[in-house]
Design an enzyme around this catalytic site. Structure first.
Site: not given
Ligand code: NAD
Length: 442
Positions: A172, A194, A228
């Site tokens: 995330g 990641e 990402c």
């Molecule tokens: P996000 O961080 O908002 O959410 C990821 C997960 O965390 C979700 O399951 C969500 O429910 C949970 N979450 C969100 N806010 C939270 C909080 N305050 N406390 C606890 N949990 C929480 O990310 P997203 O919007 O789902 O994905 C986009 C991001 O992920 C981008 O920055 C992207 O670059 C990154 N990403 C990285 C990879 C990788 O392999 N490195 C792959 C895909 C996405």
């Protein structure tokens, strides 16, 4: 001891998962379309086929990956045989994002199960249809005390994070990655993070511009830029810019037609919040192609932006959408000033026919992974580690490395009893010279 330590039973559960996954492939493809209009082609290429291939590969290799690995012993231990045992961590929490909501949830889960762990998976709440099918697939395959899905959003994730885990695998954003790392630190729980970053795409004067444009348009606008490892911004040698922009326009039109909104291949922004975030980055006077948008449909066209300021909103954080700013440099020396303004990115791309230039870029800068004359495709090789560095992440996975990620590597020596060299034992008396000689050998 973990009761899932029998490798044969792990393999059986993965074979069962493969069967269930194949049976639900169409439901996943439909769910991805309902969640954000991901086309069936992209759903198969980047999600379902990837999961099936990961499962098949893991099933094929699980016995050799799980086997204790014999390593050369140290002379100090003569005579011994030394091994690395692959131990399950125990209870693993996997938290997944929404952008590749199926693949990024299932692939770590497959490896965590293969490595013998109990797993709780928290899919993203922003892709609810896909999350529901994932819960159904897992419910049909595993006993809940082995693998279970907890659906929900921030609140549910925070409750999960307040528990004690033996490993946490998070995919995330950087901001939530820090929340996860803090929660993990409470119990000294190891993590894989990641995350994302601002991925540069550098183009020099020797590059094949037509082919570069084609590959960049694909890597940037697949999943509507919500990838990402999508190129975040272009950094091109000034003299090549206008020619390159012409090629980009041609390639975007070839891929998505005159009106990408009508294209069955171009997905939508996942929700209104992200749509608003992206639209606020568009400065109309800088748009050189695209820019059309529609909040009702969460649509933003593939958009090229003529950018000349590092201070503009679009150059602050990861874009994560179909907006492509194009910056220029005059002299090679300007590249590092721009790259080093940001945290270490998850990916970096360089387009050039100059081998020395490519080597310099790849070796002089720190980034998670990347490509020379290509975008995104380094993800597809299971023999390459996939992960970030610095703010773009901690740890890496894919292929065998995923299995190792979810295993504690336990080093054990098995010492023979037929010989016991006296050298290391006290009293040391006059043994110093002999030990010095021996240590020099090692
Ligand atoms: P996000 O961080 O908002 O959410 C990821 C997960 O965390 C979700 O399951 C969500 O429910 C949970 N979450 C969100 N806010 C939270 C909080 N305050 N406390 C606890 N949990 C929480 O990310 P997203 O919007 O789902 O994905 C986009 C991001 O992920 C981008 O920055 C992207 O670059 C990154 N990403 C990285 C990879 C990788 O392999 N490195 C792959 C895909 C996405």
């Amino acid at each position: 001891m973990n009761d899932k330590s029998n490798v044969g039973s792990r393999k059986e559960s993965l074979i069962k998962l493969l069967d269930v996954v194949i049976k639900h492939e169409n439901e996943i493809i439909e769910a991805l379309y309902e969640d954000f209009k991901k086309s069936p082609f992209e759903a198969v290429l980047t999600e379902t086929s990837y999961v099936i291939s990961e499962l098949k590969d893991t099933i094929k290799n699980i016995h050799s990956w799980a086997k204790p690995k014999k390593v050369w012993p140290s002379l100090l231990n003569f005579p011994s045989t030394d091994y690395i045992y692959k131990d399950p961590y125990g209870k693993v929490l996997i938290i997944a994002p929404w952008n590749y909501p199926y693949q990024l949830a299932l692939c770590p889960l497959i490896s965590a199960v293969a490595a013998g762990n109990q797993v709780v998976l928290k899919p993203s709440e922003l892709t609810p249809k896909t999350s529901a099918i994932i819960a159904k697939i897992i419910g049909k395959t595993f006993q809940p005390d082995h693998v279970k899905v907890v659906e929900g959003g921030v609140e549910e994730t925070q409750i999960l994070l307040s528990e004690r885990w033996d490993y946490i695998f998070f995919t995330g954003s950087v901001a939530v990655g820090k929340i996860v790392a803090k929660a993990a630190a409470e119990n000294l729980t190891p993590v894989t993070l990641e995350l994302g970053g601002k991925n540069p795409c550098i183009i020099d004067e020797t590059a094949n511009l037509k082919l570069a444009a084609k590959r960049i348009v694909w890597g940037k606008f697949i999943n509507a830029g919500q990838t990402c490892i999508a190129p975040d911004y272009i950094l091109i040698q000034e003299d090549m810019k206008s020619h390159f922009v012409d090629f980009l326009k041609i390639e975007i039109t070839k891929a998505y037609g005159e009106n990408p909104k009508e294209s069955p291949d171009f997905p939508r922004i996942v929700n209104e919040k992200n749509w608003l975030r992206l639209v606020s980055m568009i400065e109309p006077e800088k748009v050189i192609f695209g820019g059309e948008n529609d909040i009702e449909d969460c649509y933003i066209a593939p958009t090229l932006i003529d950018e000349n300021s590092m201070e503009s909103l679009i150059m602050k954080d990861e874009i994560f959408g179909p907006l492509l700013p194009i910056l220029t440099y005059k002299e090679e020396s300007e590249i590092s000033a721009i790259l080093l303004k940001y945290e270490k990115p998850l990916a970096l791309y360089v387009f050039t026919d100059d081998k020395k230039f490519a080597k310099k870029i790849v070796t002089n800068f720190s980034f998670g992974g990347g490509c020379i004359n290509e975008t995104v495709m380094h993800f597809s090789n299971k023999r390459l580690p996939f992960g970030g560095v610095g703010h773009s992440g901690i740890g890496a996975y894919h292929g065998k490395l995923s299995f190792d990620t979810f295993s504690h590597q336990k080093g054990v020596i098995k010492k023979a009893t037929w010989l016991d060299l006296p050298l290391r034992y006290a009293p040391y008396n006059n043994k110093l010279a002999s030990i010095k000689k021996l240590l020099k050998w090692l």
